[in-house]
Design an enzyme around this catalytic site. Structure first.
Site, PDB file in Angstrom:
ATOM      1  CE  LYS A  81      49.991  42.985  28.648  1.00  0.00           C
ATOM      2  NZ  LYS A  81      50.231  42.620  30.006  1.00  0.00           N
ATOM      3  CG  HIS A 125      50.100  40.459  48.203  1.00  0.00           C
ATOM      4  ND1 HIS A 125      50.863  40.600  49.296  1.00  0.00           N
ATOM      5  CD2 HIS A 125      50.641  41.277  47.148  1.00  0.00           C
ATOM      6  CE1 HIS A 125      51.570  41.773  49.285  1.00  0.00           C
ATOM      7  NE2 HIS A 125      51.442  42.126  47.888  1.00  0.00           N
TER       8      HIS A 125
END
Ligand code: GLN
Ligand code: ZN
Length: 760
Positions: free
Chosen positions: A18, A700
């Site tokens: 990540k 969003h």
């Protein structure tokens, strides 16, 4: 006996992948550095499995982003809009193209939207949906599976390459061109698979794992037919390598006969989700076929019950002989956290758990028990016994309360029509009442406050004072905007499940129990280990404080029982329905306390109801029944005049509308703006009697919607539903937004509602 691991997590025990991915995207590290980190992660995984003594060690289970995206790149399944970008890149595996497909690409004159992402079966992992738009020219563009097999071989580790099977790859994708048939696509795709598999065989692979998880779904006959066709072609070209056809997350059921006919050398089945399929399969297994038994749960964190697993394995061995049986985890361990050794839980709790690494040892333990090591079995029995009787799990008061529940506990006092009048009298709301879904922008400052109090850098009093300030500001703003039903803003919450889990008994949190959700995103689900109860009110102080600042109704804000269940690791020692009911009782106490404290509107969010649906249709009614009942138990303790809201962001209510109605919520708010209110149609044709807040703008994006856009949506809504029932609100919570755009958007939203009131 041989052991088999269908896949291992790839993010790294400290989320190294990540971090490396995100650093690379931000331009902070080079591609070489990212590749080096990845190579190290793969090597660590292989060595862990080899050192543990696993026989079938997976390779190509690594992915920078997603294994389905990898197969898109491997087979040159590049959506048409990315062809231009591809042309500017040198190789098919260019990171620009690969990450561009995953995340969208907006530079160098391109503005390409990312591929769609969707849930991987009923897990919380999300994959990128292959797009078949008729323009792709399948070819073996990048042989990642071979590269990783060779990479392991160079380290002296013989692996089993893992690939997603051709039929599932197609069925999990989206055909975007009307005239395209999946059978034709398969015909074009198979040569690529054949070259891929042949290359692996040539490189020395002895086993190749082909995942066909769609075999546990309800399939149409035309879909079923694809398997025989595909595997006959593939098998025809293989000589030495063996195929391990892998299914997981459910039972083969009506796909059993067709699966057993496929010309493969081994079949993997999930005996955690569907232990009963073993007995059904055994009498039908053809003589050449080996069976890999998925007995160790790849999707949970509990220690395996060896006695249970051994009894399944013995059954298989008795019928097939040891040589034809493999011991495996139920599915890829991708869905388990990495390593329990990194946790500092109490010794008792820790002793009940196993993360991915520990599960690998469990497979070896099981093999050893079968080889005659009884001590391991005895030790495991003691752990199981401890868990079955531990005081911290089993709370007589909770069990007694569950047993005493009656039908009345799941019913409001009066039916909706009566309640609606009582609520109108108390709340005095205008037509098209306005509200928001709960959270307001989570600024840097707010996040820092929560982090600081957690670390002890500020006192709880100082923290509370600052949160109160944030609430005050939000109430003032909402009043100045003339919003009708206010919220406090959820500033004190990190996450809508964790916040409650931390205050409920029966929950525990890990430090490092991360599981990949999509790309570089990981989640750290709470663990529900014991009977759930609520020692103290969880939200009443904040909600009462917020209510004290205004004469308008302040909405209490809770997370529903099904959502808390869905987003946690749950107990495996009682049915999910029971755990949900326990959570429901805890939420019920909170709902009742909020009412007592003078809160007249209470919202219980259930965004995860839809995602909890079982994979097979036949299992839907039972799930929906307990899920709806849990919600009703949570909210039915209040008076008629108290208004219960629920919220769901996920779309598609078509096939569950009767269950949504059965929740009996006075008001439901849903996400509809991007579908142009299309989602309301089913509510309309169902004559849904309750009030609805169809989201009028997409939260969003930072874009501020105009008044006209929102009135246009509301006018559509009025065509479909009685005006009296319509609320005006955004699609979802505003926590990811910034304040300036939020204020502007809400101002426009209220204006739109006012216009509607006049127009009506
Ligand atoms: N009340 C939550 C919020 O506003 C709801 C979030 C969600 O639906 N996922 O953030
Ligand atoms: Zn939402």
């Amino acid at each position: 006996m041989k052991t088999n691991v269908p896949g291992y997590p790839r993010i790294g025990s400290n989320r190294e992948l990540k971090k490396a991915n995100e650093a690379y995207w931000a331009g902070k590290i080079s591609l070489e550095k990212l590749q080096m980190t990845s190579r190290q992660l793969r090597r660590q995984n292989w060595e862990t499995l080899r050192d543990a003594g696993i026989d079938l060690i997976p390779s190509n289970d690594f992915s920078y982003y997603d294994q389905i995206l990898d197969m898109c790149v491997t087979t040159n399944t590049i959506p048409a809009r990315f062809q231009g970008l591809k042309a500017t890149q040198i190789t098919a595996n260019s990171p620009e193209l690969y990450f561009g497909m995953a995340r969208g690409y907006q530079k160098n004159g391109f503005d390409l939207t990312a591929m769609e992402m969707t849930k991987w079966f009923d897990t919380n992992y999300h994959y990128l949906v292959p797009e078949f738009d008729g323009t792709q020219n399948f070819e073996l563009a990048y042989n990642k599976a071979l590269e990783e097999f060779e990479e392991a071989k160079a380290l002296g580790i013989h692996t089993k390459p893992v690939i997603i099977g051709p039929v599932s790859f197609l069925l999990l994708g989206k055909i975007k061109e009307e005239n395209l048939q999946v059978a034709d696509l398969l015909d074009q795709l198979l040569p690529v698979y054949i070259s891929l598999i042949q290359s692996l065989e040539k490189a020395g692979a002895s086993w190749i794992q082909i995942d066909e998880p769609t075999l546990v779904l309800d399939l149409a006959p035309q879909q079923q037919a694809l398997f025989q066709y595909a595997y006959n072609k593939i098998a025809a070209v293989l000589s030495s390598a063996k195929l391990l056809l892998t299914t997981y997350f459910g039972s083969l059921q009506d796909n059993t006969a067709l699966t057993l006919q496929l010309p493969v050398q081994a079949l993997h089945i999930d005996l955690v989700r569907a232990p009963e399929q073993l007995e059904q399969l055994l009498p039908q297994i053809p003589a050449h076929l080996q069976l890999s038994l998925g007995v160790v749960n790849g999707r949970n964190i509990w220690k395996n019950n060896y006695e249970k697993s051994i009894s399944l394995i013995r059954k298989a061995v008795d019928s097939l002989g040891e040589e034809r049986v493999l011991i495996a985890s139920s599915c890829s361990l991708l869905h388990s956290p990495y390593d329990l050794d990194l946790e500092t839980l109490t010794p008792q709790l820790k002793n009940w758990m196993a993360f991915a690494k520990q599960k690998v040892y469990e497979l070896v333990d099981l093999a050893n028990i079968l080889a005659g090591n009884n001590d391991i079995l005895v030790a495991n029995k003691a752990v199981m016994q401890d868990r079955a009787t531990a005081d911290i799990i089993h709370k007589p008061a909770v069990k007694a309360r569950m047993a005493a529940l009656t039908a009345a506990d799941a019913n409001r006092k009066s039916e909706f029509r009566v309640r609606q009048q009582a609520q109108e009298a108390v709340l005095q709301l205008p037509l098209f009442p306005t509200t928001t879904i709960g959270s307001f922008p989570q600024t840097e400052e707010i996040r820092k406050l929560r982090a600081d109090v957690k670390k002890g850098l500020i006192t709880p009093e100082a923290y509370a004072a600052s949160i109160r300030k944030a609430i005050e500001a939000s109430v003032q703003l909402q009043e100045s905007l003339h919003i009708d039903v206010l919220v406090h803003g959820e500033f004190e919450r990190n996450d809508m499940v964790e916040y409650f889990g931390e205050q409920l008994e029966g929950f525990v949190f890990t430090k490092n129990g991360w599981v990949q959700s999509y790309g570089s995103r990981c989640v750290k689900p709470p663990i529900i280990y014991g009977d759930v109860s609520r020692p103290l009110p969880m939200t009443v102080t904040w909600s009462s404080y917020a209510q004290s600042l205004t004469r308008k109704p302040m909405k209490g804000m809770l997370t529903g029982p099904v959502t808390i269940l869905q987003w946690s690791f749950v107990r495996d020692d009682q049915p999910r329905a029971d755990t949900t009911l326990q959570i429901a009782l805890a939420i019920r106490d909170e709902v009742n306390d909020l009412e007592q404290a003078g809160i007249r509107v209470i919202q219980v969010d259930e965004p995860a109801i839809r995602e909890g649906l079982p994979l097979r249709r036949a299992d839907w009614p039972a799930y929906l029944e307990w899920a709806v009942r849990a919600f009703r138990v949570a909210v039915s303790g209040v008076e008629d005049a108290t208004q219960i809201h629920t919220h769901m962001c996920y779309s598609e209510f078509n096939d569950i509308i009767d269950s949504i109605a059965a929740m009996d919520a006075d008001v439901i708010t849903i996400e509809t703006s991007r579908s142009q209110m299309e989602l309301l149609e089913v509510f309309s044709s169902f004559s849904y009697p309750y009030e609805i807040g169809p989201g009028v703008y997409d939260i969003h994006s930072p874009r501020v919607p105009t008044v006209a856009e929102m009135t246009a949506l509301l006018e559509k809504a009025v065509q479909l539903l009685p005006a009296r029932n319509i609320w005006v609100n955004p699609d979802c919570g505003l926590k990811t937004r910034k304040w300036p755009e939020t204020e502007q958007a809400l101002r426009n939203m209220v204006t739109a509602a006012e216009k509607m009131r006049v127009a009506i």
